[in-house]
Scaffold this motif. Structure first.
Motif, PDB file in Angstrom:
ATOM      1  N   THR A  13       0.834  -1.203   0.000  1.00 39.59           N
ATOM      2  CA  THR A  13       0.000   0.000   0.000  1.00 39.59           C
ATOM      3  C   THR A  13       0.867   1.251   0.000  1.00 39.59           C
ATOM      4  O   THR A  13       2.044   1.207   0.359  1.00 39.59           O
ATOM      5  CB  THR A  13      -0.919   0.049   1.231  1.00 39.59           C
ATOM      6  OG1 THR A  13      -0.105   0.209   2.378  1.00 39.59           O
ATOM      7  CG2 THR A  13      -1.733  -1.206   1.357  1.00 39.59           C
ATOM      8  N   LEU A  14       0.290   2.362  -0.412  1.00 46.48           N
ATOM      9  CA  LEU A  14       0.957   3.664  -0.351  1.00 46.48           C
ATOM     10  C   LEU A  14       0.197   4.538   0.631  1.00 46.48           C
ATOM     11  O   LEU A  14      -1.029   4.535   0.647  1.00 46.48           O
ATOM     12  CB  LEU A  14       0.940   4.350  -1.725  1.00 46.48           C
ATOM     13  CG  LEU A  14       1.847   3.816  -2.807  1.00 46.48           C
ATOM     14  CD1 LEU A  14       1.596   4.548  -4.116  1.00 46.48           C
ATOM     15  CD2 LEU A  14       3.300   3.975  -2.408  1.00 46.48           C
ATOM     16  N   SER A  15       0.920   5.283   1.406  1.00 52.20           N
ATOM     17  CA  SER A  15       0.277   6.244   2.300  1.00 52.20           C
ATOM     18  C   SER A  15      -0.241   7.412   1.472  1.00 52.20           C
ATOM     19  O   SER A  15       0.179   7.610   0.326  1.00 52.20           O
ATOM     20  CB  SER A  15       1.290   6.753   3.331  1.00 52.20           C
ATOM     21  OG  SER A  15       2.233   7.593   2.696  1.00 52.20           O
ATOM     22  N   PRO A  16      -1.160   8.212   2.024  1.00 48.09           N
ATOM     23  CA  PRO A  16      -1.627   9.391   1.280  1.00 48.09           C
ATOM     24  C   PRO A  16      -0.480  10.325   0.896  1.00 48.09           C
ATOM     25  O   PRO A  16      -0.490  10.910  -0.190  1.00 48.09           O
ATOM     26  CB  PRO A  16      -2.591  10.063   2.249  1.00 48.09           C
ATOM     27  CG  PRO A  16      -3.093   8.953   3.102  1.00 48.09           C
ATOM     28  CD  PRO A  16      -1.934   8.007   3.248  1.00 48.09           C
ATOM     29  N   TRP A  17       0.519  10.471   1.768  1.00 50.46           N
ATOM     30  CA  TRP A  17       1.651  11.352   1.469  1.00 50.46           C
ATOM     31  C   TRP A  17       2.516  10.800   0.338  1.00 50.46           C
ATOM     32  O   TRP A  17       2.972  11.540  -0.527  1.00 50.46           O
ATOM     33  CB  TRP A  17       2.502  11.592   2.713  1.00 50.46           C
ATOM     34  CG  TRP A  17       1.730  12.353   3.743  1.00 50.46           C
ATOM     35  CD1 TRP A  17       1.233  11.871   4.913  1.00 50.46           C
ATOM     36  CD2 TRP A  17       1.312  13.725   3.660  1.00 50.46           C
ATOM     37  NE1 TRP A  17       0.544  12.860   5.564  1.00 50.46           N
ATOM     38  CE2 TRP A  17       0.580  14.003   4.829  1.00 50.46           C
ATOM     39  CE3 TRP A  17       1.492  14.728   2.723  1.00 50.46           C
ATOM     40  CZ2 TRP A  17       0.035  15.254   5.076  1.00 50.46           C
ATOM     41  CZ3 TRP A  17       0.940  15.979   2.972  1.00 50.46           C
ATOM     42  CH2 TRP A  17       0.222  16.229   4.133  1.00 50.46           C
ATOM     43  N   ALA A  18       2.725   9.491   0.351  1.00 55.60           N
ATOM     44  CA  ALA A  18       3.503   8.873  -0.725  1.00 55.60           C
ATOM     45  C   ALA A  18       2.745   8.963  -2.047  1.00 55.60           C
ATOM     46  O   ALA A  18       3.347   9.185  -3.104  1.00 55.60           O
ATOM     47  CB  ALA A  18       3.805   7.413  -0.392  1.00 55.60           C
ATOM     48  N   THR A  19       1.430   8.819  -1.980  1.00 55.08           N
ATOM     49  CA  THR A  19       0.613   8.946  -3.182  1.00 55.08           C
ATOM     50  C   THR A  19       0.744  10.345  -3.771  1.00 55.08           C
ATOM     51  O   THR A  19       0.881  10.510  -4.987  1.00 55.08           O
ATOM     52  CB  THR A  19      -0.858   8.640  -2.860  1.00 55.08           C
ATOM     53  OG1 THR A  19      -0.948   7.319  -2.303  1.00 55.08           O
ATOM     54  CG2 THR A  19      -1.722   8.728  -4.100  1.00 55.08           C
ATOM     55  N   MET A  20       0.710  11.364  -2.927  1.00 54.35           N
ATOM     56  CA  MET A  20       0.860  12.741  -3.407  1.00 54.35           C
ATOM     57  C   MET A  20       2.246  12.961  -4.011  1.00 54.35           C
ATOM     58  O   MET A  20       2.383  13.646  -5.016  1.00 54.35           O
ATOM     59  CB  MET A  20       0.623  13.739  -2.266  1.00 54.35           C
ATOM     60  CG  MET A  20      -0.826  13.863  -1.866  1.00 54.35           C
ATOM     61  SD  MET A  20      -1.891  14.392  -3.201  1.00 54.35           S
ATOM     62  CE  MET A  20      -1.273  16.027  -3.484  1.00 54.35           C
ATOM     63  N   ALA A  21       3.257  12.372  -3.401  1.00 55.89           N
ATOM     64  CA  ALA A  21       4.615  12.523  -3.917  1.00 55.89           C
ATOM     65  C   ALA A  21       4.747  11.911  -5.311  1.00 55.89           C
ATOM     66  O   ALA A  21       5.480  12.424  -6.155  1.00 55.89           O
ATOM     67  CB  ALA A  21       5.619  11.880  -2.961  1.00 55.89           C
ATOM     68  N   VAL A  22       4.027  10.835  -5.570  1.00 60.48           N
ATOM     69  CA  VAL A  22       4.057  10.204  -6.885  1.00 60.48           C
ATOM     70  C   VAL A  22       3.172  10.976  -7.863  1.00 60.48           C
ATOM     71  O   VAL A  22       3.505  11.124  -9.043  1.00 60.48           O
ATOM     72  CB  VAL A  22       3.601   8.733  -6.782  1.00 60.48           C
ATOM     73  CG1 VAL A  22       3.437   8.114  -8.150  1.00 60.48           C
ATOM     74  CG2 VAL A  22       4.582   7.933  -5.948  1.00 60.48           C
ATOM     75  N   ALA A  23       2.034  11.493  -7.385  1.00 56.55           N
ATOM     76  CA  ALA A  23       1.054  12.141  -8.269  1.00 56.55           C
ATOM     77  C   ALA A  23       1.529  13.492  -8.790  1.00 56.55           C
ATOM     78  O   ALA A  23       1.238  13.839  -9.941  1.00 56.55           O
ATOM     79  CB  ALA A  23      -0.268  12.322  -7.533  1.00 56.55           C
ATOM     80  N   VAL A  24       2.230  14.253  -7.987  1.00 59.21           N
ATOM     81  CA  VAL A  24       2.617  15.609  -8.392  1.00 59.21           C
ATOM     82  C   VAL A  24       3.425  15.617  -9.693  1.00 59.21           C
ATOM     83  O   VAL A  24       3.088  16.364 -10.613  1.00 59.21           O
ATOM     84  CB  VAL A  24       3.347  16.340  -7.244  1.00 59.21           C
ATOM     85  CG1 VAL A  24       4.004  17.613  -7.717  1.00 59.21           C
ATOM     86  CG2 VAL A  24       2.357  16.639  -6.121  1.00 59.21           C
TER      87      VAL A  24
END
Length: 53
Positions: free
Chosen positions: A19-30
């Motif tokens: 799983t990815l944390s919400p913060w890790a998801t944002m780091a990938v999405a940006v």
């Protein structure tokens, strides 16, 4: 882009992926946001051109 990646991160454990944390998801999405927007714009532009013909 971020919401799509976050939803994928919620489904990931069912597929056996980590799983990815919400913060890790944002780091990938940006960094993916601009290319995804560019591709979507080209796709919609092509649809508009086809409709105008």
């Amino acid at each position: 882009m971020a919401i799509n990646l976050f939803m994928l991160a919620l489904i990931a454990p069912a597929l056996g992926w980590p799983t990815l944390s919400p913060w890790a998801t944002m780091a990938v999405a940006v960094p993916l946001t601009l290319p995804a927007t560019w591709l979507a714009t080209r796709w919609v532009g092509g649809l508009i051109d086809a409709a105008e013909r």
